[in-house]
Design an enzyme around this catalytic site. Structure first.
Site, PDB file in Angstrom:
ATOM      1  N   HIS A 190       0.862  -1.192   0.000  1.00  0.00           N
ATOM      2  CA  HIS A 190       0.000   0.000   0.000  1.00  0.00           C
ATOM      3  C   HIS A 190       0.893   1.234   0.000  1.00  0.00           C
ATOM      4  O   HIS A 190       1.261   1.756   1.047  1.00  0.00           O
ATOM      5  CB  HIS A 190      -0.917  -0.039   1.237  1.00  0.00           C
ATOM      6  CG  HIS A 190      -1.957   1.041   1.263  1.00  0.00           C
ATOM      7  ND1 HIS A 190      -3.121   0.935   1.997  1.00  0.00           N
ATOM      8  CD2 HIS A 190      -2.012   2.244   0.647  1.00  0.00           C
ATOM      9  CE1 HIS A 190      -3.839   2.037   1.839  1.00  0.00           C
ATOM     10  NE2 HIS A 190      -3.177   2.858   1.027  1.00  0.00           N
ATOM     11  N   HIS A 208      -9.471   0.766  -1.421  1.00  0.00           N
ATOM     12  CA  HIS A 208      -9.469   1.424  -0.118  1.00  0.00           C
ATOM     13  C   HIS A 208     -10.888   1.328   0.441  1.00  0.00           C
ATOM     14  O   HIS A 208     -11.856   1.660  -0.261  1.00  0.00           O
ATOM     15  CB  HIS A 208      -9.113   2.901  -0.252  1.00  0.00           C
ATOM     16  CG  HIS A 208      -7.662   3.186  -0.486  1.00  0.00           C
ATOM     17  ND1 HIS A 208      -6.930   2.619  -1.496  1.00  0.00           N
ATOM     18  CD2 HIS A 208      -6.798   3.999   0.198  1.00  0.00           C
ATOM     19  CE1 HIS A 208      -5.680   3.075  -1.435  1.00  0.00           C
ATOM     20  NE2 HIS A 208      -5.575   3.911  -0.424  1.00  0.00           N
ATOM     21  N   GLU A 218     -11.278   3.229   5.820  1.00  0.00           N
ATOM     22  CA  GLU A 218     -10.263   4.152   6.351  1.00  0.00           C
ATOM     23  C   GLU A 218     -11.049   5.237   7.101  1.00  0.00           C
ATOM     24  O   GLU A 218     -10.980   5.328   8.320  1.00  0.00           O
ATOM     25  CB  GLU A 218      -9.432   4.760   5.221  1.00  0.00           C
ATOM     26  CG  GLU A 218      -8.397   5.790   5.685  1.00  0.00           C
ATOM     27  CD  GLU A 218      -7.676   6.498   4.514  1.00  0.00           C
ATOM     28  OE1 GLU A 218      -8.185   6.479   3.379  1.00  0.00           O
ATOM     29  OE2 GLU A 218      -6.602   7.090   4.769  1.00  0.00           O
ATOM     30  N   ASP A 270       1.717   4.043   2.786  1.00  0.00           N
ATOM     31  CA  ASP A 270       0.668   4.869   2.160  1.00  0.00           C
ATOM     32  C   ASP A 270       1.272   6.030   1.352  1.00  0.00           C
ATOM     33  O   ASP A 270       1.440   5.896   0.136  1.00  0.00           O
ATOM     34  CB  ASP A 270      -0.312   5.379   3.219  1.00  0.00           C
ATOM     35  CG  ASP A 270      -1.716   5.627   2.681  1.00  0.00           C
ATOM     36  OD1 ASP A 270      -1.958   5.358   1.502  1.00  0.00           O
ATOM     37  OD2 ASP A 270      -2.579   6.085   3.456  1.00  0.00           O
ATOM     38  N   ASP A 271       1.549   7.141   2.006  1.00  0.00           N
ATOM     39  CA  ASP A 271       2.123   8.327   1.336  1.00  0.00           C
ATOM     40  C   ASP A 271       3.282   8.839   2.186  1.00  0.00           C
ATOM     41  O   ASP A 271       3.153   9.852   2.891  1.00  0.00           O
ATOM     42  CB  ASP A 271       1.046   9.413   1.195  1.00  0.00           C
ATOM     43  CG  ASP A 271      -0.160   8.923   0.418  1.00  0.00           C
ATOM     44  OD1 ASP A 271      -0.086   8.870  -0.818  1.00  0.00           O
ATOM     45  OD2 ASP A 271      -1.157   8.547   1.067  1.00  0.00           O
ATOM     46  N   HIS A 328       1.274   4.768  -2.437  1.00  0.00           N
ATOM     47  CA  HIS A 328       0.911   5.606  -3.596  1.00  0.00           C
ATOM     48  C   HIS A 328       2.200   6.264  -4.064  1.00  0.00           C
ATOM     49  O   HIS A 328       2.789   7.052  -3.308  1.00  0.00           O
ATOM     50  CB  HIS A 328      -0.109   6.666  -3.191  1.00  0.00           C
ATOM     51  CG  HIS A 328      -1.363   6.080  -2.610  1.00  0.00           C
ATOM     52  ND1 HIS A 328      -2.495   5.859  -3.367  1.00  0.00           N
ATOM     53  CD2 HIS A 328      -1.660   5.641  -1.360  1.00  0.00           C
ATOM     54  CE1 HIS A 328      -3.437   5.325  -2.598  1.00  0.00           C
ATOM     55  NE2 HIS A 328      -2.950   5.178  -1.379  1.00  0.00           N
TER      56      HIS A 328
HETATM   57  N1  HPA Z   1      -6.699   7.247   1.117  1.00  0.00           N
HETATM   58  C1  HPA Z   1      -7.374   7.523  -0.001  1.00  0.00           C
HETATM   59  N2  HPA Z   1      -6.807   7.982  -1.090  1.00  0.00           N
HETATM   60  C2  HPA Z   1      -5.485   8.188  -1.097  1.00  0.00           C
HETATM   61  C3  HPA Z   1      -4.738   7.930   0.017  1.00  0.00           C
HETATM   62  C4  HPA Z   1      -5.371   7.421   1.185  1.00  0.00           C
HETATM   63  O1  HPA Z   1      -4.772   7.161   2.251  1.00  0.00           O
HETATM   64  N3  HPA Z   1      -3.466   8.242  -0.312  1.00  0.00           N
HETATM   65  C5  HPA Z   1      -3.461   8.667  -1.595  1.00  0.00           C
HETATM   66  N4  HPA Z   1      -4.698   8.632  -2.073  1.00  0.00           N
HETATM   67 ZN    ZN Z   2      -3.800   4.703   0.443  1.00  0.00          ZN
END
Ligand code: HPA
Ligand code: ZN
Length: 335
Positions: free
Chosen positions: A16, A196, A199, A277-278, A18
């Site tokens: 996971h 996703h 969350e 994630d990011d 991006h």
């Molecule tokens: N959630 C949803 N969209 C996203 C995320 C995330 O954590 N990171 C980049 N796009």
């Molecule tokens: Zn994500």
């Protein structure tokens, strides 16, 4: 072995990530200058200072603004190479990278420019670091299903280079059911399916992702804990969750890492993995996510090993690739 060394030694897959979310402010500014793009911030420091988020949307607004610095094939190549260098240092043996083509095609960047640059980095990472990788195309859920179909049409010219599809961006108000027809076509094309869910959205979105999109993994999924019957199902079906602890804190899904439910999910028998994630926005790559979570939740080495094993088992590679990683993992001590 100290904890940091132990975590680095775990052969692990990142599932996971991006790739646009690995754009560090330094690279963002260098690319913006090179490409003649004006960013909404005055400096690298001002950019970092703006990374104080209250929820998912407050992050996404900045994330899409930063992605505007990416224009050329070389930009996407450099972005992904920088990620692979970090991942290699953290002991990642395999990475499945999310990319958001609509973020770029909307700005006039060709789908092929994005794919060519990322794929060149994947090839180079294999040679330079021995890291295996796959690309997963994510549809932006705040856009329409028709927009998704138009993107899929572009992707269909390159199906051998795209391993799966996912669903990201603003979750609330954009349930998986909005994309049921699109994902049916993706399944018919033989693509792997993730999304996703859970969350910020409710457990019902996780159920929709399973029943309507027929996902093989849930990205995040931490809100599953609110529905005991769903937890039971996820355990029974051994659906992996790609949890991103530092992301969840930065986006206020949990107030503190000590209050994160990752260990509770693990103890319930869920196939939990740890991911970044990011990382450029949330303060840490995968190694830092493992370390901070291990310390906050007092995870044992056996539990860390279990989480790394889950990531290898949940990856979309074949057994020939997976078996040597599992053997290396099994050879590590648990104390
Ligand atoms: N959630 C949803 N969209 C996203 C995320 C995330 O954590 N990171 C980049 N796009
Ligand atoms: Zn994500």
């Amino acid at each position: 072995m100290d904890l940091e060394t132990y975590i680095r030694a775990l052969p692990k897959a990142e599932l996971h990530l991006h790739i646009e979310g690995s754009l560090e402010p330094e690279m963002m500014f260098a690319l913006a200058q090179r490409n003649g793009v004006t960013l909404p911030w005055s400096s690298v420091e001002a950019t970092r200072a703006a990374y104080a988020f209250s929820d998912l949307q407050s992050f996404l607004d900045l994330y899409y603004a930063g992605a505007a610095a990416l224009i050329h094939e070389q930009d996407f190549y450099e972005l992904a190479m920088a990620y692979f260098t970090r991942a290699h240092a953290d002991g990642v043996v395999h990475a499945e990278l999310f990319f958001d083509p609509q973020t770029h095609t909307e700005r006039g960047v060709a789908f092929e420019t994005v794919l060519d640059g990322l794929e060149r980095a994947c090839d180079e990472a294999r040679v330079q670091y021995g890291i295996s990788s796959r690309l997963i195309l994510c549809f932006l859920r705040h856009l329409s299903e028709d927009d998704g179909f138009a993107t899929l049409e572009q992707a269909m010219l390159h199906l051998s280079r795209i391993h799966g599809v996912g669903l990201d961006s603003s979750e609330k108000g954009h349930p998986p059911s909005k994309f049921a027809r699109l994902f049916k076509q993706c399944r018919d094309l033989g693509l792997h399916i993730v999304a996703h869910a859970g969350e910020e959205g409710p457990p019902a979105y996780i159920i929709e992702a399973l029943d309507l999109l027929k996902v093989e993994r849930i990205d995040h999924g931490v809100r599953a804990a609110e529905d005991p019957a769903l937890v039971e199902r996820l355990v029974r079906e051994q659906i992996p969750l790609t949890v991103c602890p530092l992301s969840n804190i930065k986006l206020c899904v949990f107030p503190t890492l000590q209050g994160h439910n990752l260990k509770q999910l693990l103890d319930a028998g869920l196939k939990v993995t740890i991911n970044s994630d990011d990382p450029a926005y949330f303060g840490g790559y995968i190694g830092q996510n493992f370390l901070a979570t291990a310390e906050a939740l007092h995870l044992s080495r056996a539990e860390l090993k279990r989480i790394a094993r889950n990531s290898l088992e949940a990856s979309f590679v074949g057994d020939a690739e997976r078996t040597p990683w599992l053997a290396r993992l099994d050879a590590l001590p648990e104390d």
